[in-house]
Design an enzyme around this catalytic site. Structure first.
Site, PDB file in Angstrom:
ATOM      1  N   ASN A 212       0.856  -1.198   0.000  1.00  0.00           N
ATOM      2  CA  ASN A 212       0.000   0.000   0.000  1.00  0.00           C
ATOM      3  C   ASN A 212       0.887   1.242   0.000  1.00  0.00           C
ATOM      4  O   ASN A 212       2.116   1.138  -0.035  1.00  0.00           O
ATOM      5  CB  ASN A 212      -0.952  -0.032   1.209  1.00  0.00           C
ATOM      6  CG  ASN A 212      -0.186  -0.111   2.501  1.00  0.00           C
ATOM      7  OD1 ASN A 212       0.568   0.782   2.845  1.00  0.00           O
ATOM      8  ND2 ASN A 212      -0.335  -1.225   3.222  1.00  0.00           N
ATOM      9  N   LYS A 340     -13.607   0.575  15.352  1.00  0.00           N
ATOM     10  CA  LYS A 340     -12.292  -0.067  15.533  1.00  0.00           C
ATOM     11  C   LYS A 340     -11.799   0.083  16.978  1.00  0.00           C
ATOM     12  O   LYS A 340     -11.175  -0.827  17.529  1.00  0.00           O
ATOM     13  CB  LYS A 340     -11.272   0.508  14.551  1.00  0.00           C
ATOM     14  CG  LYS A 340     -11.558   0.042  13.120  1.00  0.00           C
ATOM     15  CD  LYS A 340     -10.616   0.621  12.090  1.00  0.00           C
ATOM     16  CE  LYS A 340     -11.041   0.133  10.698  1.00  0.00           C
ATOM     17  NZ  LYS A 340     -10.343   0.767   9.601  1.00  0.00           N
TER      18      LYS A 340
HETATM   19  O1  PMT Z   1       3.109   6.087   6.471  1.00  0.00           O
HETATM   20  P1  PMT Z   1       2.510   7.389   5.987  1.00  0.00           P
HETATM   21  O2  PMT Z   1       2.697   7.610   4.507  1.00  0.00           O
HETATM   22  O3  PMT Z   1       2.978   8.560   6.811  1.00  0.00           O
HETATM   23  O4  PMT Z   1       0.930   7.288   6.189  1.00  0.00           O
HETATM   24  C1  PMT Z   1       0.410   7.247   7.482  1.00  0.00           C
HETATM   25  C2  PMT Z   1      -0.763   6.259   7.572  1.00  0.00           C
HETATM   26  C3  PMT Z   1      -1.926   6.789   6.757  1.00  0.00           C
HETATM   27  C4  PMT Z   1      -0.354   4.871   7.061  1.00  0.00           C
HETATM   28  C5  PMT Z   1      -1.126   6.133   9.097  1.00  0.00           C
HETATM   29  O5  PMT Z   1      -1.374   7.383   9.612  1.00  0.00           O
HETATM   30  C6  PMT Z   1      -2.320   5.205   9.309  1.00  0.00           C
HETATM   31  O6  PMT Z   1      -3.470   5.574   9.218  1.00  0.00           O
HETATM   32  N1  PMT Z   1      -2.027   3.918   9.613  1.00  0.00           N
HETATM   33  C7  PMT Z   1      -3.047   2.858   9.751  1.00  0.00           C
HETATM   34  C8  PMT Z   1      -3.493   2.441   8.388  1.00  0.00           C
HETATM   35  C9  PMT Z   1      -4.372   1.232   8.447  1.00  0.00           C
HETATM   36  O7  PMT Z   1      -3.894   0.167   8.151  1.00  0.00           O
HETATM   37  O8  PMT Z   1      -5.580   1.397   8.918  1.00  0.00           O
HETATM   38  P2  PMT Z   1      -6.616   0.181   9.104  1.00  0.00           P
HETATM   39  O9  PMT Z   1      -7.889   0.838   9.360  1.00  0.00           O
HETATM   40  O10 PMT Z   1      -6.523  -0.778   7.961  1.00  0.00           O
HETATM   41  O11 PMT Z   1      -6.119  -0.575  10.402  1.00  0.00           O
HETATM   42  C10 PMT Z   1      -6.532  -0.177  11.692  1.00  0.00           C
HETATM   43  C11 PMT Z   1      -5.455  -0.484  12.701  1.00  0.00           C
HETATM   44  O12 PMT Z   1      -5.235  -1.905  12.745  1.00  0.00           O
HETATM   45  C12 PMT Z   1      -4.097   0.126  12.388  1.00  0.00           C
HETATM   46  O13 PMT Z   1      -3.538   0.563  13.593  1.00  0.00           O
HETATM   47  C13 PMT Z   1      -3.286  -1.034  11.807  1.00  0.00           C
HETATM   48  O14 PMT Z   1      -1.894  -0.916  12.126  1.00  0.00           O
HETATM   49  C14 PMT Z   1      -3.895  -2.230  12.532  1.00  0.00           C
HETATM   50  N2  PMT Z   1      -3.857  -3.476  11.740  1.00  0.00           N
HETATM   51  C15 PMT Z   1      -4.535  -3.574  10.569  1.00  0.00           C
HETATM   52  C16 PMT Z   1      -4.533  -4.763   9.870  1.00  0.00           C
HETATM   53  C17 PMT Z   1      -3.801  -5.852  10.392  1.00  0.00           C
HETATM   54  N3  PMT Z   1      -3.750  -7.002   9.736  1.00  0.00           N
HETATM   55  N4  PMT Z   1      -3.134  -5.723  11.530  1.00  0.00           N
HETATM   56  C18 PMT Z   1      -3.155  -4.559  12.223  1.00  0.00           C
HETATM   57  O15 PMT Z   1      -2.526  -4.444  13.287  1.00  0.00           O
END
Ligand code: PMT
Length: 403
Positions: A212, A340
């Site tokens: 991503n 979440k």
């Molecule tokens: O790296 P940059 O370019 O600075 O961008 C920053 C960012 C947008 C990546 C960052 O600020 C951000 O939002 N990170 C989380 C992105 C994400 O994966 O969101 P999500 O809604 O899919 O996941 C929610 C949470 O679960 C996150 O904390 C993620 O780390 C965690 N997760 C998700 C999937 C997974 N399989 N395991 C996880 O731990």
């Protein structure tokens, strides 16, 4: 909380007589750009290498050179200069100035000001490598450390005298980070913080992967800001071109499953866990050992789920541990964030909007919608480093509230 740690800070730069004085002109220029209030004090030999006018132009302030009068100077400059300042930096610090400070000699404006100030003093030695390694210099540096001065070790390399070794003035990037550290509140001192950053890469074959847009900027900013505030920071990062912030321990991973193993191995030992990484939710079911010819790639890729690291952390959360998630959303930010927060048993979630081009993935800035059990708050649109500091303010509060 100010946006830039240097803005408005009173910093005195003491320049002594070494060719490296010309490099410090660049330091002064950068600090002035960061809106620090810089005063420069020069010894008479420093003024042989770089004119006071250069430092005056770059700092935007008068440069102080003499103890006595010089007409316009305050007769008590040696006292007033070091009063109410945030930091004193002696750069370059010659063997001579180090020896004088070690024995408390105060025979010019710089040495007198240093004796009179109660601000933290950072000393950046710069000299020929044999002068630097001489037992007298080493003994004097040891005395300075015992007296409470911070010594920034010189670098190794080719010197102006064409000799090679240890004695070159330390590089500005590293020094600047140490200055930022010294100017930051140490309100997270000793707190163990695990930060994840960047994307994960899920290979299909040696040439291709699923991933991503995460650059790692938000996670690295969090690690840097926490470290500046005295935390013990472990950064677990997927592939990123960024340099690990000084003082932070870095563990590099590629895939979600590698991140899962690394995070779970360190989770129990962490007081705070902040998951800024964008973890791939799926990986290709089959990983080919050799590059697949394009004619042979199936049109439909079969995927399998990766473990949800944060969900697992939420299940295993220890008493007193603070768990912070991030969410990258383009619609329904509040509702998705709340969902979440609850489903993953988080204390806090930072939701960022990825639909624009000034927040979220790859950008230098961010705007966080911060949600906890006690409500939601939209933080200012600002740099990722400042966003990190604002988030850490809330984290510090939660650490204090936990049993
Ligand atoms: O790296 P940059 O370019 O600075 O961008 C920053 C960012 C947008 C990546 C960052 O600020 C951000 O939002 N990170 C989380 C992105 C994400 O994966 O969101 P999500 O809604 O899919 O996941 C929610 C949470 O679960 C996150 O904390 C993620 O780390 C965690 N997760 C998700 C999937 C997974 N399989 N395991 C996880 O731990």
């Amino acid at each position: 909380m100010v946006q830039n740690i240097f803005a408005g800070k009173k910093i005195v730069i003491g320049v002594s007589g070494s060719i490296a004085a010309f490099k410090v002109a660049g330091w002064v220029s950068d600090l002035a750009k960061e809106e620090a209030r810089v005063s420069v004090v020069m010894t008479s030999s420093a003024a042989e290498f770089v004119t006071p006018l250069t430092f005056a132009a770059l700092s935007g302030n008068d440069v102080h050179t003499g103890m006595f009068g010089q007409g316009k100077e305050d007769p008590m400059t040696h006292i007033s200069l070091g009063r109410d300042v945030d930091l004193v930096v002696i750069a370059p610090a010659t063997a001579n100035i180090i020896a004088k400070l070690a024995s408390g000699i105060a025979d010019d404006l710089l040495t007198t000001m240093v004796l009179a100030t109660r601000a933290k003093v950072l000393v950046c030695p710069a000299m020929n490598n044999r002068m630097y390694s001489h037992p007298a210099t080493q003994k004097n540096l040891k005395i300075l450390k015992e007296l409470g001065y911070d010594i920034i070790d010189p670098a190794c390399g080719m010197m102006a005298c064409k000799e090679e070794g240890e004695g070159r003035l330390a590089e500005w990037d590293g020094v600047k980070e140490l200055l930022a550290h010294s100017l930051s509140p140490q309100d997270l001192r000793g707190v163990k913080i695990l930060v994840t950053a960047g994307p994960t890469r899920e290979p299909l074959d040696p040439a291709r992967f699923l991933s991503n847009r995460s650059s790692g900027k938000m996670g690295y900013a969090l690690a840097q800001a926490a470290c500046r505030r005295g935390a013990q920071v472990l950064l677990i990062s997927g592939p990123s071109f960024l340099t690990c912030p000084r003082g932070v321990t870095l563990v590099k991973v590629q895939t979600a499953r590698e991140m899962y193993d690394a995070v779970l191995a360190h989770a129990a030992d962490s007081t705070v866990i902040i998951k800024a990484a964008a973890v791939a939710d799926y990986r290709p079911e089959t990983v080919y050992e050799h590059k697949v010819k394009k004619e042979n790639i199936a049109k439909e890729l079969i995927l399998e789920r990766n473990p949800d690291i944060l969900l697992e952390l939420g299940k295993r959360k220890k008493v007193g541990q603070v768990l912070v998630g991030f969410a990258a959303e383009s619609t329904n930010l509040l509702a998705e964030g709340k969902r979440k927060l609850l489903s993953k048993n988080l204390d806090l979630i930072a939701v960022n909007d990825i639909s624009g081009d000034t927040t979220g993935f790859e950008t230098e800035s961010n705007q966080i919608l911060l949600i906890s059990a006690s409500g939601a708050e939209t933080l200012p649109h600002t740099t990722k480093l400042h966003s990190a500091d604002l988030l850490l303010d809330r984290v510090r509060q939660l650490v204090g509230e936990k049993p």
